[in-house]
Write an enzyme that holds these catalytic residues in place. Structure first.
Site, short mmCIF file in Angstrom:
data_model
loop_
_atom_site.label_atom_id
_atom_site.label_comp_id
_atom_site.label_asym_id
_atom_site.label_seq_id
_atom_site.Cartn_x
_atom_site.Cartn_y
_atom_site.Cartn_z
N ILE A 68 -14.58 0.18 58.59
CA ILE A 68 -14.57 1.80 58.54
C ILE A 68 -14.30 1.72 60.09
CG2 ILE A 68 -14.77 3.78 57.63
CD1 ILE A 68 -16.41 3.06 54.97
N ASP B 34 -21.00 -0.95 69.35
CA ASP B 34 -21.15 -1.47 68.38
C ASP B 34 -22.40 -2.51 68.81
OD1 ASP B 34 -21.49 -3.50 66.24
OD2 ASP B 34 -20.06 -1.98 64.85
N PHE C 74 -20.16 5.89 63.20
CA PHE C 74 -20.47 5.09 62.13
C PHE C 74 -21.85 4.15 61.63
CE2 PHE C 74 -15.97 5.56 62.84
CZ PHE C 74 -15.70 6.02 61.05
N SER D 201 -22.62 9.40 52.88
CA SER D 201 -22.26 8.46 51.50
C SER D 201 -22.79 9.48 50.23
CB SER D 201 -23.22 7.25 51.57
OG SER D 201 -23.09 6.92 50.58
N TYR E 62 -31.63 2.89 51.65
CA TYR E 62 -30.48 3.63 52.03
C TYR E 62 -29.60 5.21 51.63
CZ TYR E 62 -25.71 4.08 52.52
OH TYR E 62 -24.40 4.38 53.41
N LYS F 259 -29.56 8.34 54.71
CA LYS F 259 -28.28 9.45 54.37
C LYS F 259 -28.50 10.91 54.25
CE LYS F 259 -25.46 6.21 55.42
NZ LYS F 259 -24.33 6.10 57.52
N PHE G 194 -17.29 8.21 48.60
CA PHE G 194 -17.20 7.46 47.55
C PHE G 194 -17.17 5.95 48.11
CE2 PHE G 194 -18.21 11.00 45.31
CZ PHE G 194 -18.36 11.78 46.19
N ARG H 215 -26.20 -3.55 35.84
CA ARG H 215 -27.47 -3.65 36.97
C ARG H 215 -28.31 -2.54 37.29
NH1 ARG H 215 -23.61 -3.94 42.65
NH2 ARG H 215 -23.15 -1.84 42.16
N ASP I 171 -27.78 1.37 38.66
CA ASP I 171 -26.30 2.11 38.42
C ASP I 171 -26.37 3.04 38.53
OD1 ASP I 171 -24.77 0.24 40.22
OD2 ASP I 171 -24.16 -0.76 38.54
P1 NAD Z 1 -20.16 -1.94 59.07
O1 NAD Z 1 -21.58 -2.60 58.83
O2 NAD Z 1 -19.19 -3.36 58.43
O3 NAD Z 1 -20.40 -1.29 60.30
C1 NAD Z 1 -21.59 -0.32 60.36
C2 NAD Z 1 -21.55 -1.19 61.63
O4 NAD Z 1 -22.67 -0.79 62.83
C3 NAD Z 1 -21.38 -3.02 62.11
O5 NAD Z 1 -20.77 -3.13 62.53
C4 NAD Z 1 -22.79 -3.14 62.83
O6 NAD Z 1 -22.94 -4.08 64.18
C5 NAD Z 1 -23.81 -1.72 63.52
N1 NAD Z 1 -24.44 -1.10 63.71
C6 NAD Z 1 -25.08 -0.92 62.97
N2 NAD Z 1 -26.65 -0.86 63.03
C7 NAD Z 1 -26.28 -1.06 64.95
C8 NAD Z 1 -27.45 -0.08 65.37
N3 NAD Z 1 -28.53 -0.40 65.86
N4 NAD Z 1 -26.55 -0.57 66.85
C9 NAD Z 1 -25.50 -0.42 66.40
N5 NAD Z 1 -24.25 -1.15 65.93
C10 NAD Z 1 -25.08 -1.16 64.86
O7 NAD Z 1 -20.29 -1.08 57.69
P2 NAD Z 1 -19.03 0.15 57.05
O8 NAD Z 1 -19.39 -0.31 55.81
O9 NAD Z 1 -18.42 0.45 58.15
O10 NAD Z 1 -20.39 1.14 57.33
C11 NAD Z 1 -19.97 2.20 58.16
C12 NAD Z 1 -20.83 3.49 57.97
O11 NAD Z 1 -20.04 4.72 56.24
C13 NAD Z 1 -22.18 3.43 57.55
O12 NAD Z 1 -22.74 4.46 57.81
C14 NAD Z 1 -22.21 3.42 56.04
O13 NAD Z 1 -23.81 3.75 56.06
C15 NAD Z 1 -21.05 4.33 55.96
N6 NAD Z 1 -20.76 4.03 54.27
C16 NAD Z 1 -20.43 2.94 54.22
C17 NAD Z 1 -19.88 3.27 52.75
C18 NAD Z 1 -19.03 1.70 52.07
O14 NAD Z 1 -19.16 1.42 51.14
N7 NAD Z 1 -18.91 0.36 53.11
C19 NAD Z 1 -19.95 3.77 52.06
C20 NAD Z 1 -20.26 5.07 52.43
C21 NAD Z 1 -20.64 5.63 53.19
C1 WQD Z 2 -19.19 -0.50 42.08
C2 WQD Z 2 -19.01 -0.93 40.44
C3 WQD Z 2 -21.01 -2.00 39.56
C4 WQD Z 2 -19.99 -5.68 41.71
C5 WQD Z 2 -22.79 1.11 46.80
C6 WQD Z 2 -23.45 1.26 47.62
C7 WQD Z 2 -23.17 2.77 47.60
C8 WQD Z 2 -21.69 2.81 48.64
C9 WQD Z 2 -20.68 2.55 48.01
C10 WQD Z 2 -22.53 2.83 50.91
C11 WQD Z 2 -20.83 -0.53 40.11
C12 WQD Z 2 -19.63 -2.71 39.43
C13 WQD Z 2 -20.34 -4.69 41.24
C14 WQD Z 2 -19.58 -6.45 40.77
C15 WQD Z 2 -19.39 -5.16 38.62
N1 WQD Z 2 -22.52 2.15 49.70
N2 WQD Z 2 -19.44 -4.48 39.65
N3 WQD Z 2 -19.50 -6.19 39.09
O1 WQD Z 2 -22.97 0.26 43.19
O2 WQD Z 2 -20.98 2.12 43.67
O3 WQD Z 2 -21.55 1.94 45.54
O4 WQD Z 2 -21.09 1.15 47.46
O5 WQD Z 2 -22.84 4.06 51.13
O6 WQD Z 2 -24.28 3.33 48.02
O7 WQD Z 2 -24.80 2.02 46.31
O8 WQD Z 2 -20.43 -0.23 44.10
O9 WQD Z 2 -19.31 -1.55 44.44
O10 WQD Z 2 -21.21 -2.52 44.30
O11 WQD Z 2 -19.70 -1.63 42.19
O12 WQD Z 2 -19.14 -4.68 37.73
O13 WQD Z 2 -19.67 -7.85 40.99
O14 WQD Z 2 -18.87 -1.95 40.38
O15 WQD Z 2 -21.98 -2.16 37.90
O16 WQD Z 2 -20.42 0.26 38.63
P1 WQD Z 2 -21.88 1.64 44.02
P2 WQD Z 2 -20.17 -1.63 43.93
#
Ligand code: NAD
Ligand code: WQD
Length: 341
Positions: A13, A32, A82, A126, A151, A155, A180, A297, A300
């Site tokens: 992101i 990073d 992030f 999140s 995790y 948050k 989301f 799973r 979930d």
């Molecule tokens: P990502 O793992 O791709 O990016 C996070 C980056 O932070 C990585 O490049 C990692 O190397 C770096 N990092 C981690 N710990 C570090 C530290 N101690 N010092 C320096 N760098 C560090 O993850 P993302 O999907 O881009 O997520 C970004 C943010 O959004 C995170 O805080 C994550 O929890 C939150 N988030 C992600 C999702 C998702 O599904 N991707 C959903 C909700 C919230």
């Molecule tokens: C989505 C849906 C699975 C894989 C996670 C974190 C949440 C947030 C976002 C960081 C669910 C279904 C998945 C597969 C499937 N991250 N699925 N087969 O669990 O909603 O959220 O990512 O903050 O904290 O928990 O995301 O993409 O894993 O699943 O059927 O092989 O897809 O059961 O219903 P989730 P997901």
């Protein structure tokens, strides 16, 4: 140009948000440690924008090294934080690693914001903070339920740390954005999601299956109380999430905030089932997906999706892309970046 610090700028992101910030006239630096990424994303950013974002390879848990980046970069107007570890499953088995990494890095970033006079902080939260929500769609005032994993607890704690800090530190204001289910890639396919570990999120699992990295995929559960029996989520395009950060930063820079710390949901505002997501992928790409229906799973939630009215009303942020564009861009990224043999 106003300078912004993005932590985790080489990650999924963060890299997409850097593109949107540069497109909106900001200069960006990143911290990073590359624990879940590599600097290839920076080359992608350069190809898209024609501009560079410098990354400092520093672990944000190391306070002195983090301070040094601020010393070398006076005048930062905002921090978008992030950087975090984000695997739900891993956090269950390594809770201390998650509390250490995610919460200490946040405390260090807030300390630096205070010490170096950076007035604006945006934090990646999140939808997992809601746990098994008692009402749908969830609004920013929906009560937290028990966190489903360490995790999610990092948050919940992160948001509270920010709230307590901003209450007494008048010179720093902050926003927590509750994303989301982020998915998709930049339309150029120069950047996208490339996790170091095996993907477990639905959209990369779908594209990896279609490209042949996996023989088949499993739909986790078909007997939920939803319109087709599979779980409902709010899939939000990563470039729409990126735009929400720019909108937040502009809101804070314009002193439009209504409280020292605020919270916004960042979702599309609508639920999509797993089977609907699969069918969208098949329709948009013309690929037939090899999937089977399997058991539920563990951990979930059945359904979760956002009420995003607050972000529209205060930030003027409205997502522009839906599940079709998510699938199209995720597939383009997968095709472009799949190993050639
Ligand atoms: P990502 O793992 O791709 O990016 C996070 C980056 O932070 C990585 O490049 C990692 O190397 C770096 N990092 C981690 N710990 C570090 C530290 N101690 N010092 C320096 N760098 C560090 O993850 P993302 O999907 O881009 O997520 C970004 C943010 O959004 C995170 O805080 C994550 O929890 C939150 N988030 C992600 C999702 C998702 O599904 N991707 C959903 C909700 C919230
Ligand atoms: C989505 C849906 C699975 C894989 C996670 C974190 C949440 C947030 C976002 C960081 C669910 C279904 C998945 C597969 C499937 N991250 N699925 N087969 O669990 O909603 O959220 O990512 O903050 O904290 O928990 O995301 O993409 O894993 O699943 O059927 O092989 O897809 O059961 O219903 P989730 P997901």
């Amino acid at each position: 140009m106003q300078k912004v610090l993005v932590t985790g700028g080489c990650g999924y992101i963060g890299s997409h948000t850097i593109v949107d910030l540069i497109d909106n006239g900001f200069e960006v630096i990143s911290i990073d440690n590359l624990s879940n990424s590599d600097e290839k994303a920076l080359a992608g950013i350069r190809k898209i924008t024609g501009k560079s974002a410098k990354n400092y390879r520093v672990d944000l848990c190391e306070a002195n090294k983090t301070r040094r980046v601020f010393e070398q970069n006076p005048g930062i107007v905002g921090i978008i934080h992030f950087a975090a570890l984000k695997s739900v499953e891993e956090s269950v088995f390594q809770p201390l690693r998650y509390f250490h990494n995610n919460n200490e890095s946040l405390v260090n970033i807030l300390s630096c914001a205070q010490e170096f006079g950076v007035p604006n902080v945006i934090f990646s939260s999140s939808c997992s903070v809601y746990g098994n929500a008692k009402e749908l769609p969830v609004t920013e005032t929906t009560a937290f339920q028990e966190a489903e994993c360490p995790y999610a607890r990092t948050k919940q704690m992160g948001e509270k740390i920010i709230e307590d800090f901003c209450k007494v530190t008048k010179e720093v204001r902050a926003i927590s954005l509750r994303y989301f289910n982020p998915a998709g890639a930049h339309e150029s396919a120069f950047i996208g999601e490339s996790p170091r570990n095996k993907a477990s999120n639905l959209v990369p699992v779908i594209t990896e299956t279609a490209i042949g990295k996996r023989e088949s995929m499993t739909v986790f559960g078909s007997d939920y109380d939803t319109r087709d029996g599979s779980c409902v989520r709010d899939y939000i395009h990563v470039m729409d999430i990126a735009a929400a950060h720019t909108a937040c930063l502009q809101y804070l820079l314009g002193s439009k905030n209504t409280a020292p710390s605020e919270i916004f949901n960042v979702g599309i505002g609508d639920g999509v089932t797993v089977l609907e997501a699969i069918h969208a992928f098949e329709k948009v790409t013309g690929q037939k997906l090899n999937y089977t229906i399997g058991p539920r799973r563990a951990g979930d939630v059945v359904s979760i999706y956002a009420n995003r009215d607050k972000a529209e009303r205060l930030l003027g942020w409205v997502p522009k892309r839906g599940i079709d564009e998510i699938m199209r861009s995720a597939w383009a990224w997968q095709v472009k970046n799949a190993p050639k043999n």
